[in-house]
Design a protein around this motif. Structure first.
Motif, PDB file in Angstrom:
ATOM      1  N   PRO A   1     -11.551   6.791 -28.350  1.00  0.00           N
ATOM      2  CA  PRO A   1     -12.323   6.981 -27.118  1.00  0.00           C
ATOM      3  C   PRO A   1     -13.709   6.353 -27.241  1.00  0.00           C
ATOM      4  CG  PRO A   1     -11.953   9.083 -28.259  1.00  0.00           C
ATOM      5  CD  PRO A   1     -11.202   8.051 -29.001  1.00  0.00           C
ATOM      6  N   CYS A   2     -14.187   5.796 -26.150  1.00  0.00           N
ATOM      7  CA  CYS A   2     -15.492   5.145 -26.164  1.00  0.00           C
ATOM      8  C   CYS A   2     -16.083   5.203 -24.766  1.00  0.00           C
ATOM      9  CB  CYS A   2     -15.314   3.691 -26.617  1.00  0.00           C
ATOM     10  SG  CYS A   2     -16.750   2.694 -26.281  1.00  0.00           S
ATOM     11  N   GLY A   3     -17.300   5.724 -24.665  1.00  0.00           N
ATOM     12  CA  GLY A   3     -17.956   5.797 -23.358  1.00  0.00           C
ATOM     13  C   GLY A   3     -18.946   6.940 -23.318  1.00  0.00           C
ATOM     14  N   VAL A   4     -19.433   7.224 -22.116  1.00  0.00           N
ATOM     15  CA  VAL A   4     -20.410   8.301 -21.927  1.00  0.00           C
ATOM     16  C   VAL A   4     -19.780   9.365 -21.043  1.00  0.00           C
ATOM     17  CG1 VAL A   4     -22.638   8.893 -20.879  1.00  0.00           C
ATOM     18  CG2 VAL A   4     -22.417   6.806 -22.229  1.00  0.00           C
ATOM     19  N   LEU A   5     -19.869  10.606 -21.489  1.00  0.00           N
ATOM     20  CA  LEU A   5     -19.333  11.718 -20.707  1.00  0.00           C
ATOM     21  C   LEU A   5     -20.508  12.549 -20.211  1.00  0.00           C
ATOM     22  CD1 LEU A   5     -16.698  13.259 -19.833  1.00  0.00           C
ATOM     23  CD2 LEU A   5     -17.039  14.683 -21.854  1.00  0.00           C
TER      24      LEU A   5
ATOM     25  N   LEU B   1     -23.084  12.917 -23.201  1.00  0.00           N
ATOM     26  CA  LEU B   1     -22.461  12.810 -24.513  1.00  0.00           C
ATOM     27  C   LEU B   1     -22.047  11.357 -24.736  1.00  0.00           C
ATOM     28  CD1 LEU B   1     -20.165  15.990 -24.676  1.00  0.00           C
ATOM     29  CD2 LEU B   1     -22.571  15.759 -25.255  1.00  0.00           C
ATOM     30  N   VAL B   2     -22.377  10.826 -25.910  1.00  0.00           N
ATOM     31  CA  VAL B   2     -21.966   9.453 -26.240  1.00  0.00           C
ATOM     32  C   VAL B   2     -20.799   9.551 -27.216  1.00  0.00           C
ATOM     33  CG1 VAL B   2     -23.990   8.028 -25.740  1.00  0.00           C
ATOM     34  CG2 VAL B   2     -23.990   9.425 -27.779  1.00  0.00           C
ATOM     35  N   ILE B   3     -19.741   8.815 -26.890  1.00  0.00           N
ATOM     36  CA  ILE B   3     -18.491   8.966 -27.625  1.00  0.00           C
ATOM     37  C   ILE B   3     -18.056   7.634 -28.223  1.00  0.00           C
ATOM     38  CG2 ILE B   3     -16.046   9.631 -27.346  1.00  0.00           C
ATOM     39  CD1 ILE B   3     -17.098  11.474 -25.009  1.00  0.00           C
ATOM     40  N   GLY B   4     -17.690   7.676 -29.512  1.00  0.00           N
ATOM     41  CA  GLY B   4     -17.210   6.456 -30.176  1.00  0.00           C
ATOM     42  C   GLY B   4     -18.306   5.401 -30.250  1.00  0.00           C
ATOM     43  N   LYS B   5     -17.951   4.163 -29.874  1.00  0.00           N
ATOM     44  CA  LYS B   5     -18.913   3.045 -29.985  1.00  0.00           C
ATOM     45  C   LYS B   5     -20.140   3.248 -29.105  1.00  0.00           C
ATOM     46  CE  LYS B   5     -16.042  -0.818 -31.488  1.00  0.00           C
ATOM     47  NZ  LYS B   5     -14.915  -1.568 -30.938  1.00  0.00           N
ATOM     48  N   ALA B   6     -20.044   4.125 -28.108  1.00  0.00           N
ATOM     49  CA  ALA B   6     -21.188   4.376 -27.222  1.00  0.00           C
ATOM     50  C   ALA B   6     -22.343   5.035 -27.976  1.00  0.00           C
ATOM     51  CB  ALA B   6     -20.760   5.240 -26.046  1.00  0.00           C
ATOM     52  N   THR B   7     -22.077   5.571 -29.186  1.00  0.00           N
ATOM     53  CA  THR B   7     -23.166   6.187 -29.962  1.00  0.00           C
ATOM     54  C   THR B   7     -24.221   5.119 -30.300  1.00  0.00           C
ATOM     55  OG1 THR B   7     -21.814   5.896 -31.940  1.00  0.00           O
ATOM     56  CG2 THR B   7     -21.847   8.097 -30.975  1.00  0.00           C
TER      57      THR B   7
END
Length: 248
Positions: free
Chosen positions: A15-19, A61-67
């Motif tokens: 998963p990658c993106g912003v929630l 929340l930043v998830i995966g590469k979005a960090t």
């Protein structure tokens, strides 16, 4: 050979993106990350900017590469709606703290209240509250505060681009403020109370915007607790969309 393919496959589908989450009261930013990790069964999740337990509203929340874009997203301006209560100061500058001093609240006019708010427009400095996540010698201030310690905090540059006073029902004042990152709304309420010579503390706070992100696409805390990994992935904002939103 088979296992290498599997690892590659899982990295590709990671998963990658912003929630966006609409945080509920008494939930910490860390709680939201923990729930999301559990539902997604995925570890690499961080958040952009802590919200106090009493505060509600937008938590990113930043998830995966979005960090990797966490700092970029945290640097953006924010909007908050809040309520301050005149007539009492607390050691945390909000309603969760202990009352330190109480004073009579004069029958202020709307103009007097507006003038006090108007002092805090443009660039100025704030002294962070003792109950904050800033670290002193590696220890968060709020941990020192719990032990009854008070340490010297350096003033930090912040700014307010706009504000509005939404309701005055003394001793309460509802307001909206557009501000920089690192801005303490509790301290803003406290300082306005000091200027009015009767003290004040924050009784409600809700973050409604961060950069271009608003609550429109946020998942409630209750939805997050029961969401499947698929539902969370569907709700996430992709890095491609974020770069379009930010005009990158």
């Amino acid at each position: 050979m088979h296992s290498t393919l599997n690892t590659q496959h899982s990295t590709l589908n990671a998963p990658c993106g912003v929630l966006l989450i609409d945080k509920e009261p008494d939930m910490t930013s860390h709680d939201a990350v923990a729930i999301c990790r559990r539902q997604l069964k995925f570890k690499k999740i961080g958040h952009c900017g802590t919200l106090d337990p009493m505060a509600t509203g937008l938590l990113m929340l930043v998830i995966g590469k979005a960090t990797k874009i966490q700092d970029l997203l945290m640097a953006e301006d924010k909007e908050y709606i809040g309520t301050l209560k005149l007539g009492a100061t607390t050691n945390s500058q909000d309603k969760d703290g202990e009352i330190e001093e109480e004073k009579e609240v004069p029958a202020f006019t709307d103009e007097q209240i507006d003038l006090a708010f108007n002092e805090y427009v443009g660039k100025f400095e704030q002294i962070p509250p003792m109950v904050s996540a800033i670290k002193k010698d590696g220890v968060p201030l709020y941990k020192l505060a719990r032990k009854g310690k008070v340490v010297k905090r350096d003033p930090r540059p912040v700014y307010v681009t706009d504000y509005s006073i939404d309701r005055i029902a003394l001793p309460e004042v509802d307001f909206t403020v557009q501000c920089s990152k690192g801005f303490y709304v509790r301290t803003y309420a406290h300082d306005i109370g000091q200027d009015l010579n009767c003290g004040a503390h924050l009784t409600a706070l809700r973050r409604t915007r961060s950069g271009k992100f608003t609550l429109d696409r946020a998942m409630t805390a209750a939805e997050l607790k029961t969401a499947s990994a698929e539902e969370i992935q569907k709700a996430m904002i992709s890095l491609a969309e974020i770069s379009l939103m930010r005009g990158a």
